[in-house]
Write a protein that holds these residues in place. Structure first.
Motif, PDB file in Angstrom:
ATOM      1  N   ARG B  51       0.826  -1.213   0.000  1.00 13.07           N
ATOM      2  CA  ARG B  51       0.000   0.000   0.000  1.00 13.07           C
ATOM      3  C   ARG B  51       0.857   1.259   0.000  1.00 13.07           C
ATOM      4  NH1 ARG B  51      -5.363  -0.377   1.009  1.00 13.07           N
ATOM      5  NH2 ARG B  51      -5.394   1.650   2.014  1.00 13.07           N
ATOM      6  N   ALA B  54       2.299   1.597  -3.526  1.00 17.56           N
ATOM      7  CA  ALA B  54       1.271   1.901  -4.522  1.00 17.56           C
ATOM      8  C   ALA B  54       0.612   3.251  -4.254  1.00 17.56           C
ATOM      9  CB  ALA B  54       0.228   0.788  -4.543  1.00 17.56           C
ATOM     10  N   VAL B  84      -2.773  -2.296  -9.383  1.00 16.32           N
ATOM     11  CA  VAL B  84      -2.817  -2.873  -8.039  1.00 16.32           C
ATOM     12  C   VAL B  84      -3.987  -3.835  -7.930  1.00 16.32           C
ATOM     13  CG1 VAL B  84      -2.820  -2.398  -5.578  1.00 16.32           C
ATOM     14  CG2 VAL B  84      -2.005  -0.656  -7.166  1.00 16.32           C
ATOM     15  N   THR B  85      -3.703  -5.044  -7.518  1.00 17.47           N
ATOM     16  CA  THR B  85      -4.776  -5.991  -7.241  1.00 17.47           C
ATOM     17  C   THR B  85      -4.647  -6.418  -5.795  1.00 17.47           C
ATOM     18  OG1 THR B  85      -4.933  -6.737  -9.510  1.00 17.47           O
ATOM     19  CG2 THR B  85      -5.757  -8.227  -7.835  1.00 17.47           C
ATOM     20  N   SER B  90     -11.185  -5.398  -5.487  1.00 12.26           N
ATOM     21  CA  SER B  90     -11.566  -3.988  -5.461  1.00 12.26           C
ATOM     22  C   SER B  90     -12.337  -3.644  -6.730  1.00 12.26           C
ATOM     23  CB  SER B  90     -10.332  -3.104  -5.311  1.00 12.26           C
ATOM     24  OG  SER B  90      -9.283  -3.576  -6.104  1.00 12.26           O
ATOM     25  N   ASP B 148     -10.776  -8.488 -11.081  1.00 17.07           N
ATOM     26  CA  ASP B 148      -9.959  -7.504 -10.394  1.00 17.07           C
ATOM     27  C   ASP B 148      -8.622  -7.314 -11.112  1.00 17.07           C
ATOM     28  OD1 ASP B 148      -9.539  -5.739  -8.381  1.00 17.07           O
ATOM     29  OD2 ASP B 148      -8.855  -7.220  -6.933  1.00 17.07           O
ATOM     30  N   LEU B 149      -8.001  -8.444 -11.448  1.00 10.72           N
ATOM     31  CA  LEU B 149      -6.720  -8.387 -12.153  1.00 10.72           C
ATOM     32  C   LEU B 149      -6.915  -7.797 -13.551  1.00 10.72           C
ATOM     33  CD1 LEU B 149      -3.736  -8.946 -12.210  1.00 10.72           C
ATOM     34  CD2 LEU B 149      -4.196 -11.325 -12.768  1.00 10.72           C
ATOM     35  N   ALA B 151      -9.043  -5.616 -14.436  1.00 19.33           N
ATOM     36  CA  ALA B 151      -9.195  -4.170 -14.295  1.00 19.33           C
ATOM     37  C   ALA B 151      -7.847  -3.490 -14.079  1.00 19.33           C
ATOM     38  CB  ALA B 151     -10.133  -3.856 -13.136  1.00 19.33           C
ATOM     39  N   SER B 152      -6.920  -4.214 -13.445  1.00 16.07           N
ATOM     40  CA  SER B 152      -5.595  -3.631 -13.198  1.00 16.07           C
ATOM     41  C   SER B 152      -4.756  -3.560 -14.467  1.00 16.07           C
ATOM     42  CB  SER B 152      -4.815  -4.459 -12.175  1.00 16.07           C
ATOM     43  OG  SER B 152      -5.568  -4.632 -11.011  1.00 16.07           O
ATOM     44  N   LEU B 153      -5.164  -4.294 -15.492  1.00 16.49           N
ATOM     45  CA  LEU B 153      -4.310  -4.417 -16.676  1.00 16.49           C
ATOM     46  C   LEU B 153      -4.775  -3.543 -17.834  1.00 16.49           C
ATOM     47  CD1 LEU B 153      -3.708  -8.264 -16.619  1.00 16.49           C
ATOM     48  CD2 LEU B 153      -2.352  -6.459 -15.595  1.00 16.49           C
TER      49      LEU B 153
END
Lengths: 272, 328
Positions: B51, B54, B84-85, B90, B148-149, B151-153
């Motif tokens: 955290r 990031a 960030v995952t 999230s 989630d992952l 969305a991070s990519l």
């Protein structure tokens, strides 16, 4: 995945700050998110749909005879009053929604994205305008169904709607500050009600002010909500915009000027 | 700026929650283009470290940079370089997968057809196309993690933080997640991964930092760490309790190390430096006519790693994680 390679971290040219244009567009995207959420969870809209229907009918028939002699003569004074009360109740939910949202993981993602820090906050409050619009439309429609015929015509009623929505949006910053400050959603709700009830009931919304004791009249006269209600009455019933309208707008601007910076500062500390 | 070699460089990171030092002068150097594993038990400070790196938590001490950009003073630039995952998905529960991706695509500046193209591509590669229009309430844990992952990519970030990406996933989904992580690195990303599982770090990470009570207690390649920790163990259960002692002597001479014998349970346990020794042991037991009912080889567990590296078990460090979550 894809065949294209990822641009290396060192090879990227990166702006250091969020440009203003992006701040606006990020906020609009977050407002869009608020609207999609409303569509997915329609139960969120009960306070601006079912509640105005019930309260408008209930209060009209309870108070109408006692205060104005009969229902028809109560409506011109009452509809603006209940409108302000309903829309402000809708605004008071802003803090609770914000708090619940911030407690979820998705706000972590927002914080890790290269977007304007204020966007999740501004977006939520912007999205709420749709709620105020729904509440306003339903309240006016209920009044019309019960026999209210505003002399101000379409223009006056529309202007009144814009005024009340603008003021509600301004006052929602107060509730947003509660939302970003209090520890839990339940706490936010409690505090929000403590602010909401004096604001709406200690006004000229339901009964003539001269029936109240002098000290209370003093508060009612400085309460911006009273000025909003008087201004809405003038616009709806006579199509005029006077001192009360300007005072209402002045009050709204003051509230935003004080509470928006406080809320953003508090939120940034959380979202950093 | 001299040519920076590190995707992440952190020096003397400190984070305190009340009286608790969650992260205590932690140093980290993550080479570009690798999977870097941060291994530690609950409450070791893994999530807090991520955290901070990031930009989600302010640093209470030390410095950290991502591709040469300071996380404290240049946060907006850092955010443009990372995905960030988190440990907990999230994403918006009330929205569908596609609606979630739509919002995140827009926040990354995509508009119009590009959103559809990007979302389709991500849904496809994470096997979520069929569930794209369902609200996430109906998603399994694995599906949420994948979304989630995904969305991070969206922005194809060169650095991806994965906080315990497989905790709570079933073995098949875990395997899929591992494949995805390998592909990311193949495409040129750097991945910082936290995990409680030695096995996971072993499978994925080219370098591993073992952390405990907010500090790095060991750092190196998987092989280097294992050498510090020691070997696997061989466990045998015999048919005939009367012959355990005899079997013990055979095993000891085959594996070349001491054997712990528990005759009442008909069990033998011995450190195993070389897996080849298992064959010799079994052949010699067969020649002696000793029947084996059960045989297993276990790798060193995280507990053993911890016992070796810190001189105590990992369970001792259980409570701080709760404090960490509340404070964060």
């Amino acid at each position: 995945m894809t065949a294209t390679a990822i641009t290396p971290g060192f090879a990227r040219a990166l702006p250091r700050h969020v440009p203003l244009r992006q701040t606006v567009s990020d906020s609009l995207v977050m407002a869009r998110r608020a609207l999609v959420k409303m569509r997915r969870t329609p139960e969120q809209l009960i306070d601006v749909t079912v509640q105005p229907v019930i309260f408008t009918v209930m209060f009209t028939y309870i108070f109408g005879g006692a205060i104005a002699g009969d229902v028809a003569s109560y409506l011109p004074a009452f509809i603006p009053g209940i409108l302000a009360q309903t829309v402000l109740t809708g605004a008071s939910a802003a803090g609770t929604t914000l708090r619940e949202d911030m407690d979820k993981g998705v706000f972590d993602r927002f914080a890790s994205l290269p977007i304007a820090r204020i966007a999740p906050l501004a977006g939520a409050l912007l999205g709420d305008i749709v709620r105020y619009l729904i509440a306003t439309t339903i309240t006016f429609a209920m009044g019309f169904l019960m026999g209210w015929r505003p002399e101000g015509g379409v223009v006056g009623v529309t202007a009144a709607a814009v005024l009340v929505i603008a003021v509600a949006w301004a006052l929602s910053w107060i509730f947003a500050l509660v939302g970003v400050t209090a520890k839990s959603a339940r706490g936010v709700q409690g505090i929000s009600f403590l602010i909401l009830f004096p604001l709406t009931f200690l006004s000229n919304a339901f009964v003539p002010v001269d029936t109240m004791p002098g000290w209370l009249q003093g508060f009612v006269d400085v309460n911006p909500v009273s000025h909003v209600i008087t201004a809405v009455r003038d616009l709806c019933n006579a199509g005029t915009f006077g001192t009360d309208g300007w005072l209402a707008l002045l009050g709204a601007v003051t509230v935003v000027a004080v509470f928006a910076p406080l809320t953003v500062a508090k939120y940034r500390r959380h979202a950093r | 700026m001299t040519e920076p070699r590190w995707a992440i460089e952190a020096q003397g990171l400190v984070k305190t929650f009340g009286a608790q030092r969650a992260v205590d002068r932690l140093d980290l150097q993550v080479p570009v283009g690798t999977v870097y594993g941060v291994l530690g038990p609950n409450g070791a400070g893994k999530t807090t470290t991520i955290r901070m790196l990031a930009t989600l938590l302010p640093l209470d001490g030390g410095t950290a940079s991502v591709f040469g950009h300071d996380v404290a003073t240049d946060a907006h630039r850092v955010r443009q370089l990372i995905g960030v995952t988190g440990q907990y998905a999230s994403v918006d529960e009330t929205l569908t997968a596609r609606e979630n991706l739509d919002i995140f695509c827009r926040l990354h500046g995509l508009r119009g057809k590009a959103i559809r193209t990007k979302s389709d591509q991500l849904l496809e590669s994470f096997g979520l196309s069929d569930a794209a229009s369902k609200p996430l309430q109906n998603f399994s844990g694995g599906m949420r993690r994948r979304l989630d992952l995904a969305a991070s990519l969206i922005s194809r970030p060169p650095l991806i933080f994965l906080d315990e990406p497989t905790t709570g996933l079933d073995p098949r989904t875990r395997g899929q997640m591992w494949d995805t992580i390998r592909e990311l690195v193949h495409d040129g990303s750097t991945v910082l991964l936290t995990t409680q599982y030695l096995d996971e770090a072993d499978q994925l990470a080219s370098r591993i930092a073992v952390i405990d009570t907010g500090r790095v207690v060991a750092e190196g390649t998987s092989d280097e760490l294992k050498a510090q920790v020691g070997a696997s163990s061989l466990h045998l259960t015999l048919d005939d309790a009367a012959r355990t002692e005899e079997a013990g002597r055979i095993v000891a001479s085959s594996v070349g190390s001491e054997v712990t014998v528990t005759p009442e349970a008909r069990r033998l346990t011995s450190p195993l430096a070389d897996a080849d020794h298992v064959t010799d042991t079994l052949v010699r037991l067969r020649e002696a006519g000793i029947r084996v009912t059960e045989m297993s080889v276990t790798k060193p567990s995280l507990d053993e790693v911890f016992l070796t590296l810190t001189g105590r078990g990992s369970s001792a460090a259980e409570t701080p994680d709760d404090a960490e979550e509340r404070a964060a």
